[in-house]
Design an enzyme around this catalytic site. Structure first.
Site, PDB file in Angstrom:
ATOM      1  N   TYR A  71       0.841  -1.206   0.000  1.00  0.00           N
ATOM      2  CA  TYR A  71       0.000   0.000   0.000  1.00  0.00           C
ATOM      3  C   TYR A  71       0.869   1.248   0.000  1.00  0.00           C
ATOM      4  O   TYR A  71       0.586   2.242  -0.647  1.00  0.00           O
ATOM      5  CB  TYR A  71      -0.906  -0.023   1.232  1.00  0.00           C
ATOM      6  CG  TYR A  71      -1.997   1.014   1.202  1.00  0.00           C
ATOM      7  CD1 TYR A  71      -3.255   0.690   0.691  1.00  0.00           C
ATOM      8  CD2 TYR A  71      -1.780   2.310   1.680  1.00  0.00           C
ATOM      9  CE1 TYR A  71      -4.267   1.638   0.657  1.00  0.00           C
ATOM     10  CE2 TYR A  71      -2.790   3.256   1.641  1.00  0.00           C
ATOM     11  CZ  TYR A  71      -4.031   2.917   1.131  1.00  0.00           C
ATOM     12  OH  TYR A  71      -5.031   3.850   1.089  1.00  0.00           O
ATOM     13  N   PHE A 123      -9.383  20.265 -24.693  1.00  0.00           N
ATOM     14  CA  PHE A 123      -9.659  18.831 -24.740  1.00  0.00           C
ATOM     15  C   PHE A 123     -10.826  18.571 -23.797  1.00  0.00           C
ATOM     16  O   PHE A 123     -10.961  19.238 -22.766  1.00  0.00           O
ATOM     17  CB  PHE A 123      -8.451  17.962 -24.386  1.00  0.00           C
ATOM     18  CG  PHE A 123      -8.804  16.505 -24.501  1.00  0.00           C
ATOM     19  CD1 PHE A 123      -9.010  15.949 -25.743  1.00  0.00           C
ATOM     20  CD2 PHE A 123      -9.022  15.720 -23.381  1.00  0.00           C
ATOM     21  CE1 PHE A 123      -9.425  14.620 -25.882  1.00  0.00           C
ATOM     22  CE2 PHE A 123      -9.431  14.400 -23.503  1.00  0.00           C
ATOM     23  CZ  PHE A 123      -9.631  13.846 -24.755  1.00  0.00           C
ATOM     24  N   THR A 124     -11.651  17.584 -24.131  1.00  0.00           N
ATOM     25  CA  THR A 124     -12.923  17.371 -23.427  1.00  0.00           C
ATOM     26  C   THR A 124     -12.767  17.300 -21.904  1.00  0.00           C
ATOM     27  O   THR A 124     -13.332  18.121 -21.171  1.00  0.00           O
ATOM     28  CB  THR A 124     -13.593  16.091 -23.954  1.00  0.00           C
ATOM     29  OG1 THR A 124     -12.650  15.016 -23.882  1.00  0.00           O
ATOM     30  CG2 THR A 124     -14.043  16.254 -25.401  1.00  0.00           C
ATOM     31  N   ASP A 214       0.016  19.345 -21.151  1.00  0.00           N
ATOM     32  CA  ASP A 214      -0.647  18.059 -21.256  1.00  0.00           C
ATOM     33  C   ASP A 214       0.283  17.216 -22.116  1.00  0.00           C
ATOM     34  O   ASP A 214       0.353  17.379 -23.338  1.00  0.00           O
ATOM     35  CB  ASP A 214      -2.021  18.227 -21.905  1.00  0.00           C
ATOM     36  CG  ASP A 214      -2.752  16.899 -22.048  1.00  0.00           C
ATOM     37  OD1 ASP A 214      -2.085  15.840 -21.990  1.00  0.00           O
ATOM     38  OD2 ASP A 214      -3.977  16.910 -22.233  1.00  0.00           O
ATOM     39  N   LYS A 257      -1.636   6.583 -23.451  1.00  0.00           N
ATOM     40  CA  LYS A 257      -1.254   6.898 -24.834  1.00  0.00           C
ATOM     41  C   LYS A 257       0.251   6.659 -24.994  1.00  0.00           C
ATOM     42  O   LYS A 257       0.687   5.529 -25.178  1.00  0.00           O
ATOM     43  CB  LYS A 257      -1.621   8.350 -25.173  1.00  0.00           C
ATOM     44  CG  LYS A 257      -3.106   8.563 -25.460  1.00  0.00           C
ATOM     45  CD  LYS A 257      -3.916   8.680 -24.229  1.00  0.00           C
ATOM     46  CE  LYS A 257      -5.267   9.300 -24.431  1.00  0.00           C
ATOM     47  NZ  LYS A 257      -6.050   9.338 -23.189  1.00  0.00           N
ATOM     48  N   ARG A 381     -15.470  13.714 -33.499  1.00  0.00           N
ATOM     49  CA  ARG A 381     -14.787  14.822 -32.815  1.00  0.00           C
ATOM     50  C   ARG A 381     -15.280  16.096 -33.482  1.00  0.00           C
ATOM     51  O   ARG A 381     -14.623  16.729 -34.291  1.00  0.00           O
ATOM     52  CB  ARG A 381     -13.256  14.715 -32.948  1.00  0.00           C
ATOM     53  CG  ARG A 381     -12.641  13.534 -32.209  1.00  0.00           C
ATOM     54  CD  ARG A 381     -12.368  13.725 -30.731  1.00  0.00           C
ATOM     55  NE  ARG A 381     -13.471  13.517 -29.825  1.00  0.00           N
ATOM     56  CZ  ARG A 381     -13.319  13.207 -28.523  1.00  0.00           C
ATOM     57  NH1 ARG A 381     -12.122  13.030 -28.001  1.00  0.00           N
ATOM     58  NH2 ARG A 381     -14.348  13.086 -27.730  1.00  0.00           N
ATOM     59  N   PHE A 448     -20.840  13.107 -25.513  1.00  0.00           N
ATOM     60  CA  PHE A 448     -20.477  12.203 -26.611  1.00  0.00           C
ATOM     61  C   PHE A 448     -20.314  10.757 -26.154  1.00  0.00           C
ATOM     62  O   PHE A 448     -20.494   9.831 -26.937  1.00  0.00           O
ATOM     63  CB  PHE A 448     -19.182  12.679 -27.297  1.00  0.00           C
ATOM     64  CG  PHE A 448     -18.013  12.810 -26.373  1.00  0.00           C
ATOM     65  CD1 PHE A 448     -17.809  13.973 -25.646  1.00  0.00           C
ATOM     66  CD2 PHE A 448     -17.116  11.766 -26.205  1.00  0.00           C
ATOM     67  CE1 PHE A 448     -16.732  14.078 -24.768  1.00  0.00           C
ATOM     68  CE2 PHE A 448     -16.037  11.869 -25.348  1.00  0.00           C
ATOM     69  CZ  PHE A 448     -15.853  13.023 -24.617  1.00  0.00           C
TER      70      PHE A 448
HETATM   71  O1  PLI Z   1      -8.352   9.267 -20.882  1.00  0.00           O
HETATM   72  P1  PLI Z   1      -7.465   9.790 -19.774  1.00  0.00           P
HETATM   73  O2  PLI Z   1      -8.245  10.217 -18.580  1.00  0.00           O
HETATM   74  O3  PLI Z   1      -6.350   8.895 -19.436  1.00  0.00           O
HETATM   75  O4  PLI Z   1      -6.748  11.100 -20.371  1.00  0.00           O
HETATM   76  C1  PLI Z   1      -7.448  12.264 -20.654  1.00  0.00           C
HETATM   77  C2  PLI Z   1      -6.810  12.991 -21.791  1.00  0.00           C
HETATM   78  C3  PLI Z   1      -6.126  14.126 -21.548  1.00  0.00           C
HETATM   79  N1  PLI Z   1      -5.527  14.831 -22.551  1.00  0.00           N
HETATM   80  C4  PLI Z   1      -5.575  14.419 -23.839  1.00  0.00           C
HETATM   81  C5  PLI Z   1      -4.928  15.234 -24.891  1.00  0.00           C
HETATM   82  C6  PLI Z   1      -6.270  13.257 -24.155  1.00  0.00           C
HETATM   83  O5  PLI Z   1      -6.297  12.863 -25.422  1.00  0.00           O
HETATM   84  C7  PLI Z   1      -6.923  12.511 -23.112  1.00  0.00           C
HETATM   85  C8  PLI Z   1      -7.686  11.360 -23.388  1.00  0.00           C
HETATM   86  N2  PLI Z   1      -7.984  11.043 -24.628  1.00  0.00           N
HETATM   87  C9  PLI Z   1      -8.743  10.062 -25.067  1.00  0.00           C
HETATM   88  C10 PLI Z   1      -9.459   9.124 -24.181  1.00  0.00           C
HETATM   89  C11 PLI Z   1      -8.862   9.921 -26.499  1.00  0.00           C
HETATM   90  O6  PLI Z   1      -9.519   8.993 -26.970  1.00  0.00           O
HETATM   91  O7  PLI Z   1      -8.260  10.763 -27.199  1.00  0.00           O
END
Ligand code: PLI
Length: 464
Positions: A71, A123-124, A214, A257, A381, A448
């Site tokens: 932990y 970004f969303t 970011d 990513k 998008r 979305f």
């Molecule tokens: O999906 P998360 O919570 O691990 O990350 C959020 C996120 C933050 N910044 C950017 C530029 C993103 O592209 C992003 C998540 N993007 C997704 C899920 C996508 O499909 O692009």
């Protein structure tokens, strides 16, 4: 093309189910014409996102066994921390369950009611967390970013004049930080130049404003810099990556990513005070600072992925695979965002479906039609993702109305790319038959993800 040959070979495979058109028509109806609501068993080639859908390496899979699930004081945390320190150059880091966990913590710490957060396109989830914390996002990306056909090599750049205006208008004390995304997802995966990052740093220093990046796809950004910016051609991606981050006070990161894993994220910073505040919020929202919502094994996979992501051969193949798909579509006359970005090819639904008004949700409809055609799942998008203005309740009308074909890392072969290119080209021939959609269910936040739709009129596009 020799440049496109994969710098890896396949050791373990996941079978794909082939579906009939009749099955897909049924599936998209059940999903309310929203590709997010499809079951993955009904999808042949899944280009919904490159987030968490990557293939881990043998190094990452074997690192999972080293996971220290303590932990507190987990060895896995310290290996993860060392990787972030080495590659990102950030001394302080807290793990989060994914990128939005880091955005939440950062926004709650730094943003106060009425603050303004300038950024290079929204970004969303990022904007949602900024607004939840009482802030207002102001877009300061260069105007070229809003033009799908503009060939500028750095369409992710910050417009320095707009940024200065935003800071002066709000007053620097009401600008907790400038949010700089590398690359810019909603613009089509477009990069920011080092020259622009240096200038943003100088401007922010002039006003005493912080920069939080970011860093979600910052490796792709570094590759574009190597390819396109004078003076960086002979450098390694790792060096360029490190320089990019050197202009930031900290960063949020979705490890799902760049770091080639299935789950994870972090908030990194140079500022000890922000780090202390982050740990306090972390225990409320994510977990103890030595795991932050992740298992020890997840942190191990991220630590290895951080080293692999800055390998020049790996990232070159990734970017060229995406570009190869874009080039095939261009040859077929399909309108896409250019230059092709880092993580996907973005279909320009405005030019693809000129007979539809933006209120008829063209990109949403095109994504649904693409699924029915060949079982390829993409993501809208455009106006649906953009949501409604918090004050007026009207739909935002983004200049870019796009369908994103997002390429997961190390997952699909060139033959899969052929299927995608053929299907999109086929649909382009039938584009006049694609109908608009209307909402039949619309959630208030990040609509979305779960909204449902119906075609405005019957069309053979959505029939077996
Ligand atoms: O999906 P998360 O919570 O691990 O990350 C959020 C996120 C933050 N910044 C950017 C530029 C993103 O592209 C992003 C998540 N993007 C997704 C899920 C996508 O499909 O692009």
């Amino acid at each position: 093309m020799a440049g496109l040959a994969e710098p890896y070979k396949i050791k373990s495979v996941e079978p794909l189910r082939m579906t009939t058109r009749a099955e897909r028509v049924q599936a998209i109806r059940q999903a309310g014409y929203n590709t997010f609501l499809l079951r993955s068993k009904d999808v042949y080639i899944d280009l919904l996102t490159d987030s968490g859908t990557n293939a881990m390496s043998q190094g990452q899979w074997s690192a999972l066994m080293l996971g220290d699930e303590a932990y507190s004081g987990s060895e896995s945390f310290f290996r993860f921390e060392a990787a972030v320190r080495e590659v990102y150059g950030m001394p302080f880091v807290v793990p989060t369950h994914q990128g939005r966990g880091a955005e939440h913590i950062l926004s709650q710490i730094l943003i106060h009611q009425g603050d303004v957060v300038p950024g290079n396109m929204y970004f969303t989830t990022t904007r949602e967390h900024q607004e939840l914390a009482g802030g207002r996002f102001v877009d300061v990306i260069v105007k070229e970013a809003h033009d799908a056909q503009n060939l500028d090599p750095f369409k992710g750049n910050v417009d320095l004049g707009e940024l200065e205006r935003a800071i002066v208008e709000a007053g620097p004390e009401h600008v907790p930080y400038v949010s700089v995304a590398l690359t810019v997802n909603m613009a089509g995966g477009q990069p920011v130049s080092l020259e622009n990052l240096r200038a943003v740093r100088r401007l922010c220093d002039k006003y005493g404003v912080k920069i939080y990046m970011d860093a979600t796809r910052a490796v792709e950004n570094a590759y574009f810099v190597k390819e396109r910016e004078a003076g960086s051609e002979g450098r390694t991606v790792r060096e360029i990556f490190r320089e990019q981050l050197s202009y930031a006070d900290g960063c949020t990161m979705s490890a799902k990513k760049d770091a080639i894993v299935n789950i994870g994220g972090f908030l990194a910073t140079r500022d000890e005070e922000t780090f202390e505040a982050a740990k306090e919020l972390l225990v409320v929202f994510e977990g103890f600072p030595h795991y932050g919502g992740l298992a020890g094994r997840d942190m191990e996979a991220v630590a290895v992925g951080i080293q692999e992501m800055v390998d020049d051969d790996y990232i070159r193949h990734r970017v060229l695979q995406v570009r190869g798909l874009g080039e095939r579509l261009l040859e077929a006359g399909v309108p896409i965002v250019q230059p092709v970005g880092g993580h996907g090819v973005f279909l320009d639904a405005r030019r693809f479906l000129p007979h539809l008004d933006q209120e008829e949700l063209p990109a949403q409809s095109l994504a649904a039609a693409l699924y029915v055609d060949a079982g390829v799942r993409a993501m809208e998008r455009g106006v649906v993702s953009s949501g409604r203005d918090a004050k007026t309740g009207e739909n935002h009308h983004p200049a870019l109305e796009l369908v994103r074909l997002t390429i997961p890392r190390r997952v699909y072969t060139e033959s899969h790319m052929d299927v995608v290119a053929e299907s999109v080209s086929h649909l382009f021939q039938r584009r006049a038959e694609i109908p608009g959609l209307k909402f039949v269910f619309e959630p208030k936040r990040l609509r979305f993800f779960t909204a449902r739709f119906e075609p405005l009129h019957p069309s053979p596009i959505f029939e077996a």
